[in-house]
Scaffold this motif. Structure first.
Motif, PDB file in Angstrom:
ATOM      1  N   GLN A  76       0.822  -1.208   0.000  1.00  0.00           N
ATOM      2  CA  GLN A  76       0.000   0.000   0.000  1.00  0.00           C
ATOM      3  C   GLN A  76       0.858   1.260   0.000  1.00  0.00           C
ATOM      4  O   GLN A  76       0.548   2.246  -0.657  1.00  0.00           O
ATOM      5  N   HIS A  77       1.936   1.237   0.773  1.00  0.00           N
ATOM      6  CA  HIS A  77       2.804   2.404   0.832  1.00  0.00           C
ATOM      7  C   HIS A  77       3.773   2.482  -0.350  1.00  0.00           C
ATOM      8  O   HIS A  77       4.542   3.436  -0.454  1.00  0.00           O
ATOM      9  N   ALA A  78       3.713   1.469  -1.194  1.00  0.00           N
ATOM     10  CA  ALA A  78       4.523   1.517  -2.421  1.00  0.00           C
ATOM     11  C   ALA A  78       3.774   2.180  -3.566  1.00  0.00           C
ATOM     12  O   ALA A  78       4.331   2.351  -4.654  1.00  0.00           O
ATOM     13  N   ASP A  79       2.524   2.587  -3.324  1.00  0.00           N
ATOM     14  CA  ASP A  79       1.718   3.183  -4.401  1.00  0.00           C
ATOM     15  C   ASP A  79       2.390   4.413  -4.991  1.00  0.00           C
ATOM     16  O   ASP A  79       2.346   4.658  -6.197  1.00  0.00           O
ATOM     17  N   GLN A  80       2.988   5.249  -4.139  1.00  0.00           N
ATOM     18  CA  GLN A  80       3.618   6.464  -4.630  1.00  0.00           C
ATOM     19  C   GLN A  80       4.755   6.135  -5.604  1.00  0.00           C
ATOM     20  O   GLN A  80       4.891   6.753  -6.670  1.00  0.00           O
ATOM     21  N   THR A  81       5.555   5.138  -5.219  1.00  0.00           N
ATOM     22  CA  THR A  81       6.640   4.728  -6.102  1.00  0.00           C
ATOM     23  C   THR A  81       6.115   4.111  -7.387  1.00  0.00           C
ATOM     24  O   THR A  81       6.609   4.390  -8.487  1.00  0.00           O
ATOM     25  N   LEU A  82       5.076   3.274  -7.252  1.00  0.00           N
ATOM     26  CA  LEU A  82       4.489   2.658  -8.442  1.00  0.00           C
ATOM     27  C   LEU A  82       3.898   3.713  -9.380  1.00  0.00           C
ATOM     28  O   LEU A  82       4.031   3.636 -10.604  1.00  0.00           O
ATOM     29  N   GLN A  83       3.209   4.711  -8.776  1.00  0.00           N
ATOM     30  CA  GLN A  83       2.642   5.777  -9.590  1.00  0.00           C
ATOM     31  C   GLN A  83       3.730   6.569 -10.313  1.00  0.00           C
ATOM     32  O   GLN A  83       3.592   6.955 -11.472  1.00  0.00           O
ATOM     33  N   TYR A  84       4.850   6.789  -9.607  1.00  0.00           N
ATOM     34  CA  TYR A  84       5.978   7.493 -10.215  1.00  0.00           C
ATOM     35  C   TYR A  84       6.497   6.706 -11.423  1.00  0.00           C
ATOM     36  O   TYR A  84       6.781   7.271 -12.492  1.00  0.00           O
ATOM     37  N   ASN A  85       6.597   5.373 -11.235  1.00  0.00           N
ATOM     38  CA  ASN A  85       7.079   4.557 -12.350  1.00  0.00           C
ATOM     39  C   ASN A  85       6.112   4.580 -13.525  1.00  0.00           C
ATOM     40  O   ASN A  85       6.522   4.623 -14.683  1.00  0.00           O
ATOM     41  N   ARG A  86       4.798   4.546 -13.209  1.00  0.00           N
ATOM     42  CA  ARG A  86       3.798   4.601 -14.285  1.00  0.00           C
ATOM     43  C   ARG A  86       3.904   5.919 -15.048  1.00  0.00           C
ATOM     44  O   ARG A  86       3.816   5.961 -16.280  1.00  0.00           O
ATOM     45  N   GLU A  87       4.055   7.019 -14.299  1.00  0.00           N
ATOM     46  CA  GLU A  87       4.166   8.321 -14.951  1.00  0.00           C
ATOM     47  C   GLU A  87       5.421   8.396 -15.807  1.00  0.00           C
ATOM     48  O   GLU A  87       5.405   8.987 -16.888  1.00  0.00           O
ATOM     49  N   ARG A  88       6.510   7.822 -15.316  1.00  0.00           N
ATOM     50  CA  ARG A  88       7.742   7.815 -16.109  1.00  0.00           C
ATOM     51  C   ARG A  88       7.556   7.027 -17.403  1.00  0.00           C
ATOM     52  O   ARG A  88       8.004   7.450 -18.470  1.00  0.00           O
ATOM     53  N   ARG A  89       6.888   5.878 -17.293  1.00  0.00           N
ATOM     54  CA  ARG A  89       6.650   5.094 -18.506  1.00  0.00           C
ATOM     55  C   ARG A  89       5.760   5.853 -19.475  1.00  0.00           C
ATOM     56  O   ARG A  89       5.988   5.867 -20.686  1.00  0.00           O
ATOM     57  N   THR A  90       4.691   6.490 -18.914  1.00  0.00           N
ATOM     58  CA  THR A  90       3.798   7.264 -19.774  1.00  0.00           C
ATOM     59  C   THR A  90       4.542   8.411 -20.450  1.00  0.00           C
ATOM     60  O   THR A  90       4.380   8.669 -21.654  1.00  0.00           O
ATOM     61  N   MET A  91       5.378   9.106 -19.652  1.00  0.00           N
ATOM     62  CA  MET A  91       6.149  10.218 -20.201  1.00  0.00           C
ATOM     63  C   MET A  91       7.135   9.723 -21.264  1.00  0.00           C
ATOM     64  O   MET A  91       7.309  10.337 -22.319  1.00  0.00           O
TER      65      MET A  91
END
Length: 244
Positions: A76-91
């Motif tokens: 659950q507390h890894a969501d921020q990191t996962l979201q960061y990775n998703r945004e990086r992939r999207t970018m």
């Protein structure tokens, strides 16, 4: 008793698990990298940009329920990191698509420039061929006119019978005059005109009533007497376009 428990299996079974023993060189390297001091040791590792981060580390776990609760908390507390990775992939994907579009636009521009350059080259070559052909024709016609000056039959005398006095009116100069025999070819009217430097290369003659237009190539075997009846006749010279 812990990792093979039903609750833990149903929660983490769909994820990639990697295990090693501390009795192997691989395990020794992992122990050093993870800074593990107690065993068994369970870690959740996430990618953060180009780095790997230990999101959760459980050492000496003995209870399956407590271990599962810790794992869920860590995820659950890894969501921020996962979201960061998703945004990086999207970018990254967006930059990749933008780069592809820019490359495609650049290639289209290069192809368009090449096609324009090739078209200009073809047009230039075609124009040069036309100019060379026109120049060749002008040179040939200049030789033709010079030859006419040398080969034109002599003008009949004023006392000779069966002659016609012909006056050819030029557009911007005084008329030119000459006597012709009635049995002379009608083309001789044009050839005589070409011996005058004020006469253009391409022209037609008009005479008679109603006036008829004559061009050199359109006259066959007709004689001057076939086309003119009087003792004196007047022709009107008009310049025509080169392509005619």
């Amino acid at each position: 008793e812990v990792l093979c428990g039903d609750a833990l299996q149903s929660t983490v079974a769909g994820n990639l698990l990697w295990s090693t023993s501390r009795d192997t060189q691989e395990g020794i390297d992992a122990t050093r990298l993870l800074n593990a001091r107690s065993f068994p040791c369970f870690c959740i590792i996430v990618h953060h940009g180009s780095q790997q981060t230990v999101q959760l580390k459980l050492e000496r776990y003995t209870d399956a329920d407590e271990c599962l609760a810790e794992i869920i908390y860590g995820v659950q507390h890894a969501d921020q990191t996962l979201q960061y990775n998703r945004e990086r992939r999207t970018m990254s994907d967006s930059r990749g698509r933008l780069l592809q579009e820019q490359n495609a636009a650049y290639l289209d521009s290069v192809r368009a420039d090449q096609e324009k350059a090739e078209q200009r080259l073809r047009e230039e070559n075609e124009r040069r061929k036309i100019e060379e052909e026109q120049q060749r024709k002008l040179q040939e016609f200049a030789v033709f006119r010079d030859r006419l000056k040398q080969t034109l039959p002599s003008e009949p005398s004023s006392t000779e019978n069966e002659t016609i006095q012909v006056s050819i009116r030029l557009p911007a100069d005084d008329p030119i005059r000459r006597r012709f025999r009635r049995n002379d070819s009608a083309k001789l009217l044009f050839e005589f005109a070409w011996t005058n430097s004020n006469v253009p290369n391409q022209f037609e003659l008009l005479w008679g009533y109603p006036r008829k237009r004559y061009q050199y190539d359109q006259i066959g075997d007709e004689t001057i007497g076939d086309l003119m009846n009087g003792n004196t006749e007047t022709c009107y010279l008009e310049q025509i376009d080169e392509d005619k």
